[in-house]
Design a protein around this motif. Structure first.
Motif, PDB file in Angstrom:
ATOM      1  N   LEU A 294       0.829  -1.202   0.000  1.00  0.00           N
ATOM      2  CA  LEU A 294       0.000   0.000   0.000  1.00  0.00           C
ATOM      3  C   LEU A 294       0.867   1.257   0.000  1.00  0.00           C
ATOM      4  N   ARG A 295       1.937   1.246   0.766  1.00  0.00           N
ATOM      5  CA  ARG A 295       2.851   2.397   0.766  1.00  0.00           C
ATOM      6  C   ARG A 295       3.505   2.586  -0.603  1.00  0.00           C
ATOM      7  N   ILE A 296       3.904   1.481  -1.217  1.00  0.00           N
ATOM      8  CA  ILE A 296       4.517   1.555  -2.550  1.00  0.00           C
ATOM      9  C   ILE A 296       3.501   2.068  -3.561  1.00  0.00           C
ATOM     10  N   ALA A 297       2.274   1.584  -3.468  1.00  0.00           N
ATOM     11  CA  ALA A 297       1.220   2.020  -4.398  1.00  0.00           C
ATOM     12  C   ALA A 297       0.912   3.509  -4.231  1.00  0.00           C
ATOM     13  N   ARG A 298       0.899   3.976  -3.008  1.00  0.00           N
ATOM     14  CA  ARG A 298       0.673   5.418  -2.788  1.00  0.00           C
ATOM     15  C   ARG A 298       1.774   6.244  -3.425  1.00  0.00           C
ATOM     16  N   ARG A 299       3.001   5.762  -3.292  1.00  0.00           N
ATOM     17  CA  ARG A 299       4.136   6.473  -3.897  1.00  0.00           C
ATOM     18  C   ARG A 299       3.987   6.525  -5.417  1.00  0.00           C
ATOM     19  N   GLU A 300       3.637   5.392  -6.014  1.00  0.00           N
ATOM     20  CA  GLU A 300       3.451   5.355  -7.471  1.00  0.00           C
ATOM     21  C   GLU A 300       2.251   6.199  -7.896  1.00  0.00           C
ATOM     22  N   MET A 301       1.202   6.212  -7.077  1.00  0.00           N
ATOM     23  CA  MET A 301       0.024   7.034  -7.371  1.00  0.00           C
ATOM     24  C   MET A 301       0.396   8.515  -7.350  1.00  0.00           C
ATOM     25  N   ASN A 302       1.212   8.913  -6.399  1.00  0.00           N
ATOM     26  CA  ASN A 302       1.659  10.313  -6.342  1.00  0.00           C
ATOM     27  C   ASN A 302       2.509  10.663  -7.557  1.00  0.00           C
ATOM     28  N   GLN A 303       3.311   9.715  -8.010  1.00  0.00           N
ATOM     29  CA  GLN A 303       4.119   9.953  -9.201  1.00  0.00           C
ATOM     30  C   GLN A 303       3.213  10.109 -10.430  1.00  0.00           C
ATOM     31  N   LEU A 304       2.190   9.287 -10.543  1.00  0.00           N
ATOM     32  CA  LEU A 304       1.237   9.430 -11.647  1.00  0.00           C
ATOM     33  C   LEU A 304       0.490  10.769 -11.546  1.00  0.00           C
TER      34      LEU A 304
ATOM     35  N   ALA B 173      -2.685  -0.571 -14.574  1.00  0.00           N
ATOM     36  CA  ALA B 173      -1.722  -1.591 -14.141  1.00  0.00           C
ATOM     37  C   ALA B 173      -1.457  -1.475 -12.637  1.00  0.00           C
ATOM     38  N   LEU B 174      -1.366  -0.259 -12.134  1.00  0.00           N
ATOM     39  CA  LEU B 174      -1.165  -0.049 -10.700  1.00  0.00           C
ATOM     40  C   LEU B 174      -2.350  -0.609  -9.903  1.00  0.00           C
ATOM     41  N   LEU B 175      -3.562  -0.348 -10.377  1.00  0.00           N
ATOM     42  CA  LEU B 175      -4.744  -0.873  -9.694  1.00  0.00           C
ATOM     43  C   LEU B 175      -4.766  -2.402  -9.716  1.00  0.00           C
ATOM     44  N   LYS B 176      -4.330  -2.991 -10.821  1.00  0.00           N
ATOM     45  CA  LYS B 176      -4.298  -4.462 -10.913  1.00  0.00           C
ATOM     46  C   LYS B 176      -3.250  -5.045  -9.968  1.00  0.00           C
ATOM     47  N   GLN B 177      -2.105  -4.391  -9.863  1.00  0.00           N
ATOM     48  CA  GLN B 177      -1.078  -4.864  -8.935  1.00  0.00           C
ATOM     49  C   GLN B 177      -1.591  -4.821  -7.499  1.00  0.00           C
ATOM     50  N   CYS B 178      -2.248  -3.729  -7.165  1.00  0.00           N
ATOM     51  CA  CYS B 178      -2.791  -3.592  -5.810  1.00  0.00           C
ATOM     52  C   CYS B 178      -3.894  -4.614  -5.555  1.00  0.00           C
ATOM     53  N   ALA B 179      -4.743  -4.823  -6.536  1.00  0.00           N
ATOM     54  CA  ALA B 179      -5.824  -5.804  -6.389  1.00  0.00           C
ATOM     55  C   ALA B 179      -5.253  -7.210  -6.235  1.00  0.00           C
ATOM     56  N   ARG B 180      -4.172  -7.498  -6.930  1.00  0.00           N
ATOM     57  CA  ARG B 180      -3.537  -8.820  -6.818  1.00  0.00           C
ATOM     58  C   ARG B 180      -2.988  -9.025  -5.403  1.00  0.00           C
ATOM     59  N   GLU B 181      -2.433  -7.970  -4.801  1.00  0.00           N
ATOM     60  CA  GLU B 181      -1.916  -8.070  -3.440  1.00  0.00           C
ATOM     61  C   GLU B 181      -3.038  -8.209  -2.418  1.00  0.00           C
ATOM     62  N   ARG B 182      -4.096  -7.465  -2.615  1.00  0.00           N
ATOM     63  CA  ARG B 182      -5.193  -7.421  -1.631  1.00  0.00           C
ATOM     64  C   ARG B 182      -6.153  -8.599  -1.779  1.00  0.00           C
ATOM     65  N   TYR B 183      -6.403  -9.041  -3.004  1.00  0.00           N
ATOM     66  CA  TYR B 183      -7.359 -10.129  -3.272  1.00  0.00           C
ATOM     67  C   TYR B 183      -6.691 -11.224  -4.114  1.00  0.00           C
TER      68      TYR B 183
ATOM     69  N   TRP C 201     -10.276   4.226  -4.210  1.00  0.00           N
ATOM     70  CA  TRP C 201     -10.256   2.769  -4.202  1.00  0.00           C
ATOM     71  C   TRP C 201      -9.066   2.258  -3.395  1.00  0.00           C
ATOM     72  N   LEU C 202      -7.908   2.867  -3.614  1.00  0.00           N
ATOM     73  CA  LEU C 202      -6.684   2.430  -2.945  1.00  0.00           C
ATOM     74  C   LEU C 202      -6.796   2.617  -1.445  1.00  0.00           C
ATOM     75  N   GLU C 203      -7.331   3.746  -0.989  1.00  0.00           N
ATOM     76  CA  GLU C 203      -7.447   3.992   0.443  1.00  0.00           C
ATOM     77  C   GLU C 203      -8.476   3.068   1.096  1.00  0.00           C
ATOM     78  N   GLY C 204      -9.392   2.562   0.330  1.00  0.00           N
ATOM     79  CA  GLY C 204     -10.370   1.616   0.865  1.00  0.00           C
ATOM     80  C   GLY C 204      -9.828   0.209   0.998  1.00  0.00           C
ATOM     81  N   GLN C 205      -8.608  -0.038   0.558  1.00  0.00           N
ATOM     82  CA  GLN C 205      -8.028  -1.384   0.553  1.00  0.00           C
ATOM     83  C   GLN C 205      -7.134  -1.671   1.748  1.00  0.00           C
ATOM     84  N   LYS C 206      -7.147  -0.819   2.749  1.00  0.00           N
ATOM     85  CA  LYS C 206      -6.290  -1.056   3.918  1.00  0.00           C
ATOM     86  C   LYS C 206      -6.692  -2.339   4.620  1.00  0.00           C
ATOM     87  N   CYS C 207      -5.701  -3.035   5.103  1.00  0.00           N
ATOM     88  CA  CYS C 207      -5.948  -4.297   5.819  1.00  0.00           C
ATOM     89  C   CYS C 207      -6.198  -4.039   7.281  1.00  0.00           C
TER      90      CYS C 207
END
Length: 156
Positions: free
Chosen positions: A56-66, A82-92, A150-156
């Motif tokens: 999630l931290r890595i995804a936030r960093r990449e999201m800020n870069q985008l 692609a970023l959303l798919k990577q995050c979805a793969r980690e979370r689900y 979507w990303l912020e809603g994926q916290k574990c």
């Protein structure tokens, strides 16, 4: 006979010396062991949670870069997708979201989104279409806003 009187041999009452600081009583040792064990357990729990949410931290960093390089180009939308798919793969991981595409991928994003689904559907569909069409028809700011929500809603 007077010197044989046992009462004459008594001395004044003497109080014992006060106890020193060291060594502490056994109760303090038990308390110290419990506190150290508690600190170790808390540290391990925090470490595990940080490791679990590293993606999630890595995804936030990449999201800020985008977000710094917002573009109407299809390549930008493809990177966001692609970023959303990577995050979805980690979370689900059991649902294999990286293999989804089209309306199935849109439905998955909407089902796992904490936001209102009916409002987000056109934005998500346009974002997905824009990642493979020659000209993007989605607003990058809206797509980025949805992706962040979507990303912020994926916290574990």
């Amino acid at each position: 006979m007077m010197d044989q009187d046992p009462l004459s041999q008594l001395r004044d009452i003497h109080l014992p010396e006060p106890g020193g600081f060291w060594p502490p009583a056994p109760g303090w040792w038990i308390l110290l062991v419990l506190i150290v064990a508690l600190l170790i357990v808390v540290a391990l729990l925090i470490r595990g949670k940080r490791r679990k949410n590293r993606w999630l931290r890595i995804a936030r960093r990449e999201m800020n870069q985008l977000a710094r390089h917002v573009s109407q180009e299809p390549q930008w939308f493809a990177q966001l997708n692609a970023l959303l798919k990577q995050c979805a793969r980690e979370r689900y991981p059991g649902e294999r979201p990286e293999a989804m595409s089209g309306s199935r991928w849109v439905d998955f994003l909407l089902q796992t989104s904490p936001d209102e689904q009916s409002v987000s559907r056109p934005i998500v569909e346009a974002m997905i279409r824009s990642s493979w069409r020659p000209e993007a028809d989605a607003d990058p700011e809206q797509a980025l806003a949805f992706a962040r929500t979507w990303l912020e809603g994926q916290k574990c």
